[in-house]
Design an enzyme around this catalytic site. Sequence first.
Site, short mmCIF file in Angstrom:
data_model
loop_
_atom_site.label_atom_id
_atom_site.label_comp_id
_atom_site.label_asym_id
_atom_site.label_seq_id
_atom_site.Cartn_x
_atom_site.Cartn_y
_atom_site.Cartn_z
N LYS A 79 4.53 -26.99 -76.64
CA LYS A 79 5.27 -25.89 -76.04
C LYS A 79 6.65 -25.72 -76.67
O LYS A 79 7.25 -24.65 -76.60
CB LYS A 79 5.44 -26.11 -74.54
CG LYS A 79 4.14 -26.04 -73.74
CD LYS A 79 3.76 -24.62 -73.43
CE LYS A 79 2.60 -24.55 -72.46
NZ LYS A 79 2.27 -23.19 -72.05
N ASP A 127 4.73 -24.99 -65.43
CA ASP A 127 4.20 -26.23 -64.89
C ASP A 127 4.94 -27.43 -65.48
O ASP A 127 4.66 -28.56 -65.11
CB ASP A 127 2.71 -26.37 -65.23
CG ASP A 127 1.84 -25.45 -64.38
OD1 ASP A 127 2.00 -25.46 -63.16
OD2 ASP A 127 1.02 -24.71 -64.95
#
Length: 395
Positions: A79, A127
């Site tokens: 990410k 998340d």
Amino acid sequence: MDIFATAPMAHATGARHQGDAAHRVLSQDNFGQAIGEITQWDGYSPTPLVSLSALAAKIGVGEIHYKHEGPRFGLGSFKALGGAYAALRVLQRELSSRLGKDVTLADIRNGDYSDDCAKITLVSATDGNHGRSLAWGCKRFGAPCRIYIHAEVSEGRAQAMRELGADVIRIEGDYDDSVDLARAEAEQNGWFVVSDTSWPGYSEPPRDVMAGYSVMTREACEALGDAPTHVFLQGGVGGLAASVAAKLRQYWGDQSPRVVIVEPDMAACLYESARKDAPTAVNIEVETIMAGLSCGEPSEMAWDILREEATDYVTIPDSVVGPTMRLLARPLRDDPVVEAGESAVAGLAALIAAQAGTTGATLGLDSTSRVLLIGSEGITDPEIFAAVMAEDSNV
């Protein structure tokens, strides 16, 4: 391997619509610009592509190549490539508009507009890993950052974002509820959402997020030499899977591998989308241990690519996650040690379970198969990792 042999797996076949989404939704220019920028960042280096030869022989496939994203920019996850790059692109577009001139990515990266960036607040729901990347990017570029997390996000992941300077807002509800609140409060306050999922009227930041991931895919392709026969890709909202599938198609052309999408059985929005041949949301009643994949609504932009590129969609239970993490950390024979997070092992868990049961033949797996896996995260929550390692292996 008994736990894998008895693990329930569901399978759906992709409709494989004909089209050019792998070139149109994410173009070579999108990928090229992202690769050109991110590879200039301080701390950039390719992450390892490790070979799991002993495991491949044990489960009856030719090769397993695992792209280990744990070392990525010290953030522990792929990410890092998406959120930070998308933040930079949002700042570029907004500063160019406000100042009435072309502002380059390098100008922002080098701090030439730090005072102006300080007036632009970026927000997102997460998340954990996407928010951490966004917070890291905002800290680098000088922009304020607000991150919305849902009730089940671990405190360790929340604290990691705070330590990067983000304001972290925890809400009741699930991931999709946090997405809705981030959008609503951004609209009310003139903030800018940097999301990894798209919706009608909102496409540029998620496109940039997915473009950033191409750095990882290009590294894998260059390290492989020959095209893999299969790639197992985590689901979530679909951004990772769509980006990797599109880049593989652009890189390998007609030799691009069979694309298998893997999701938790408790958050299988892409599986349901495949079954209905349309983007389909699901209600998440219980949170999966695979926190990064606990998403109930697919990204429509990602689905445009997956509906053409993905051949298969499978679901796996949480019961195979811990054993797979332990199998990587305590490997067979000469396989390398890999410390991986819960969401990272989804593809490998599905591969082992498929070969231990009957799904492997359905997926066209055999002793000649060369499988690429994206190990999307390392240890992003040390407490969870330690707890999983302490459990009985049962493999």
